[in-house]
Design an enzyme around this catalytic site. Structure first.
Site, mmCIF file in Angstrom:
data_model
loop_
_atom_site.group_PDB
_atom_site.id
_atom_site.type_symbol
_atom_site.label_atom_id
_atom_site.label_comp_id
_atom_site.label_asym_id
_atom_site.label_seq_id
_atom_site.Cartn_x
_atom_site.Cartn_y
_atom_site.Cartn_z
ATOM 1 N N CYS A 117 0.815 -1.215 0.000
ATOM 2 C CA CYS A 117 0.000 0.000 0.000
ATOM 3 C C CYS A 117 0.851 1.269 0.000
ATOM 4 C CB CYS A 117 -0.942 -0.008 1.201
ATOM 5 S SG CYS A 117 -2.031 -1.437 1.144
ATOM 6 N N HIS A 257 -3.221 6.416 4.548
ATOM 7 C CA HIS A 257 -3.710 5.235 3.833
ATOM 8 C C HIS A 257 -5.100 4.887 4.363
ATOM 9 C CE1 HIS A 257 -4.115 1.415 2.032
ATOM 10 N NE2 HIS A 257 -3.775 0.701 3.090
ATOM 11 N N ASN A 287 -10.563 -0.261 1.154
ATOM 12 C CA ASN A 287 -9.108 -0.165 1.057
ATOM 13 C C ASN A 287 -8.693 -0.485 -0.383
ATOM 14 O OD1 ASN A 287 -6.351 -0.560 1.137
ATOM 15 N ND2 ASN A 287 -6.368 -1.808 2.995
HETATM 16 O O1 UT7 Z 1 -3.419 -2.110 4.062
HETATM 17 C C1 UT7 Z 1 -3.473 -2.810 5.265
HETATM 18 C C2 UT7 Z 1 -4.605 -3.776 5.138
HETATM 19 N N1 UT7 Z 1 -5.059 -4.380 6.320
HETATM 20 C C3 UT7 Z 1 -5.772 -3.800 7.300
HETATM 21 O O2 UT7 Z 1 -6.002 -2.624 7.337
HETATM 22 C C4 UT7 Z 1 -6.305 -4.695 8.365
HETATM 23 C C5 UT7 Z 1 -6.108 -4.186 9.738
HETATM 24 N N2 UT7 Z 1 -6.946 -4.936 10.677
HETATM 25 C C6 UT7 Z 1 -8.255 -4.669 10.806
HETATM 26 O O3 UT7 Z 1 -8.772 -3.756 10.186
HETATM 27 C C7 UT7 Z 1 -9.062 -5.488 11.790
HETATM 28 O O4 UT7 Z 1 -8.202 -6.386 12.446
HETATM 29 C C8 UT7 Z 1 -10.233 -6.255 11.124
HETATM 30 C C9 UT7 Z 1 -11.279 -5.257 10.665
HETATM 31 C C10 UT7 Z 1 -9.718 -7.071 9.950
HETATM 32 C C11 UT7 Z 1 -10.886 -7.169 12.126
HETATM 33 O O5 UT7 Z 1 -11.313 -6.440 13.268
HETATM 34 P P1 UT7 Z 1 -11.036 -7.005 14.729
HETATM 35 O O6 UT7 Z 1 -11.615 -6.017 15.659
HETATM 36 O O7 UT7 Z 1 -9.552 -7.287 14.807
HETATM 37 O O8 UT7 Z 1 -11.928 -8.312 14.759
HETATM 38 P P2 UT7 Z 1 -11.484 -9.822 15.013
HETATM 39 O O9 UT7 Z 1 -10.695 -10.338 13.863
HETATM 40 O O10 UT7 Z 1 -10.906 -9.940 16.384
HETATM 41 O O11 UT7 Z 1 -12.874 -10.507 15.026
HETATM 42 C C12 UT7 Z 1 -13.826 -10.280 16.042
HETATM 43 C C13 UT7 Z 1 -15.032 -11.140 15.774
HETATM 44 C C14 UT7 Z 1 -14.694 -12.609 15.502
HETATM 45 O O12 UT7 Z 1 -15.718 -13.396 16.075
HETATM 46 P P3 UT7 Z 1 -15.502 -14.108 17.509
HETATM 47 O O13 UT7 Z 1 -14.325 -15.003 17.314
HETATM 48 O O14 UT7 Z 1 -15.280 -13.001 18.468
HETATM 49 O O15 UT7 Z 1 -16.795 -14.845 17.667
HETATM 50 C C15 UT7 Z 1 -14.758 -12.713 14.004
HETATM 51 O O16 UT7 Z 1 -15.086 -14.016 13.571
HETATM 52 O O17 UT7 Z 1 -15.696 -10.669 14.601
HETATM 53 C C16 UT7 Z 1 -15.892 -11.766 13.698
HETATM 54 N N3 UT7 Z 1 -15.839 -11.249 12.333
HETATM 55 C C17 UT7 Z 1 -16.920 -10.787 11.695
HETATM 56 N N4 UT7 Z 1 -18.202 -10.677 12.042
HETATM 57 C C18 UT7 Z 1 -19.067 -10.150 11.156
HETATM 58 C C19 UT7 Z 1 -14.758 -11.114 11.524
HETATM 59 N N5 UT7 Z 1 -15.120 -10.579 10.354
HETATM 60 C C20 UT7 Z 1 -16.462 -10.360 10.439
HETATM 61 C C21 UT7 Z 1 -17.399 -9.822 9.558
HETATM 62 N N6 UT7 Z 1 -18.699 -9.743 9.956
HETATM 63 N N7 UT7 Z 1 -17.060 -9.366 8.319
#
Ligand code: UT7
Length: 330
Positions: A117, A257, A287
């Site tokens: 990125c 970004h 993104n």
């Molecule tokens: O250019 C760089 C590119 N990358 C990024 O910018 C990514 C940076 N990271 C992030 O933006 C965040 O880590 C995410 C948005 C990807 C995820 O957010 P998070 O607050 O870290 O959530 P998590 O992965 O800890 O997931 C929390 C819960 C999980 O469920 P449980 O295990 O708590 O039951 C996931 O399974 O949210 C669930 N989950 C979803 N639920 C509904 C994950 N994705 C989704 C979804 N819809 N799309």
């Protein structure tokens, strides 16, 4: 050639996003997710997704064409061009070669930049160096990302984040006190596999097994990426500001970004920058990888948010991990 040092800056920008808009509701109809989760965790509401038949080079060429038009620079004045992309049309040749042909730039050198990125900012800095040293008069820097083709559309934690798009800038000589005033570029290769596509390269060529294991799709350690994004984007911003001899208060706009609204809010808090100095485009576009900072810059220029004399900070972080920032005067 090479006998003069001059200031290099951005003469014009362009951007392109595909026509098709995919909303959070559209995604909710296909997988176990919902608008509320996506908006609260990321700030993203819609993203543009390329039509079948559309390639990264098509988006790049369109953004490039618009940047040339705005800069008032003709194709034959360009002496070098770069395309920052992690989603090339083909493994061989470079997407830049294809874009060069599409833009009728047959007299120029052309190359791809694979710097995640941060690719567009890397390109602007390299172009700035070429113009400042007199190696080139005008350089076209394009970024184009079509991650929709590399996403597992059943992996809700990743696919909801991205959109397709391209942005471009013409870099050329500008008066003293304008242009690229400072920059910083960094890489931390320890984390190369925190965002990656396991198959499709020479380590794991595409095979039935790779497809079955979904190794042809992008994998990401979301929480790690989040934490390091905030850390590195703040550090690099501080370095570029220091090198320019400027304070945060001297900067009119912070073009971060556009990955996740929460990352940007953390930066705003940690750096003490009011949110009204940080344009947000990710709600509409998701993104768009290296294109994201350029899309935000193009939008800000077109809407008249950047005026003569303003200084703007560009700052991005992505796969590699790679990051980069630059202070640019207009
Ligand atoms: O250019 C760089 C590119 N990358 C990024 O910018 C990514 C940076 N990271 C992030 O933006 C965040 O880590 C995410 C948005 C990807 C995820 O957010 P998070 O607050 O870290 O959530 P998590 O992965 O800890 O997931 C929390 C819960 C999980 O469920 P449980 O295990 O708590 O039951 C996931 O399974 O949210 C669930 N989950 C979803 N639920 C509904 C994950 N994705 C989704 C979804 N819809 N799309």
């Amino acid at each position: 050639m090479m006998d003069k040092v001059r200031r290099a800056g951005i003469l014009g920008t362009g951007r392109y996003v595909p026509e098709k808009v995919v909303t959070n509701e559209d995604l909710s109809a296909k997988m176990d997710t919902n608008d509320e989760w996506i908006v609260t965790r990321t700030g993203i509401r819609t993203r543009h997704i390329a039509a079948s038949g559309e390639a990264a080079s098509d988006m790049a060429a369109e953004a490039g064409r618009r940047a040339l038009e705005r800069a008032g620079i003709s194709a034959d004045q360009i002496s070098f061009m770069m395309v920052a992309t992690g989603t090339p049309d083909y493994p061989i040749p470079s997407t830049a070669s294809i874009v060069q042909e599409k833009l009728g730039l047959s007299h120029t050198g052309a190359m791809d930049i694979s710097s995640g990125c941060a690719g567009l900012i890397y390109g602007l800095i390299i172009a700035g160096g070429m113009v400042s040293s007199g190696m080139a008069d005008y350089v076209l820097v394009i970024s184009s990302e079509m991650l929709s083709r590399h996403l597992d559309w059943t992996d809700r934690s990743v696919c909801i984040l991205f959109g397709d798009g391209a942005s471009a800038a013409v870099v050329g000589p500008v008066p003293e006190r304008e242009g690229i005033l400072s920059f910083d570029m960094g890489t931390d290769g320890r984390f190369w596999n925190s965002i990656h596509i396991p198959a499709g390269g020479v380590v794991q060529p595409v095979s039935e097994e790779a497809i079955r294991n979904k190794d042809i799709y992008m994998k990401m350690e979301g929480k790690k990426v989040f934490a390091w994004s905030v850390r590195r984007m703040k550090e690099t911003a501080d370095i570029s500001l220091r090198r320019a001899g400027l304070d945060k208060k001297d900067i009119s706009l912070f073009l971060f970004h556009q990955a996740n609204l929460r990352i940007i809010q953390c930066l705003s808090e940690k750096m003490g920058i009011p949110m009204d100095k940080i344009p947000i485009e990710l709600d509409r576009f998701g993104n768009t990888g290296p294109a994201s900072v350029g899309i935000a810059l193009d939008e800000a220029l077109r809407k008249g948010y950047i005026r003569k004399g303003d200084k703007v900070l560009l700052d991005a972080f992505g796969a590699g991990f790679i990051w980069s920032s630059a202070v640019i005067g207009f």
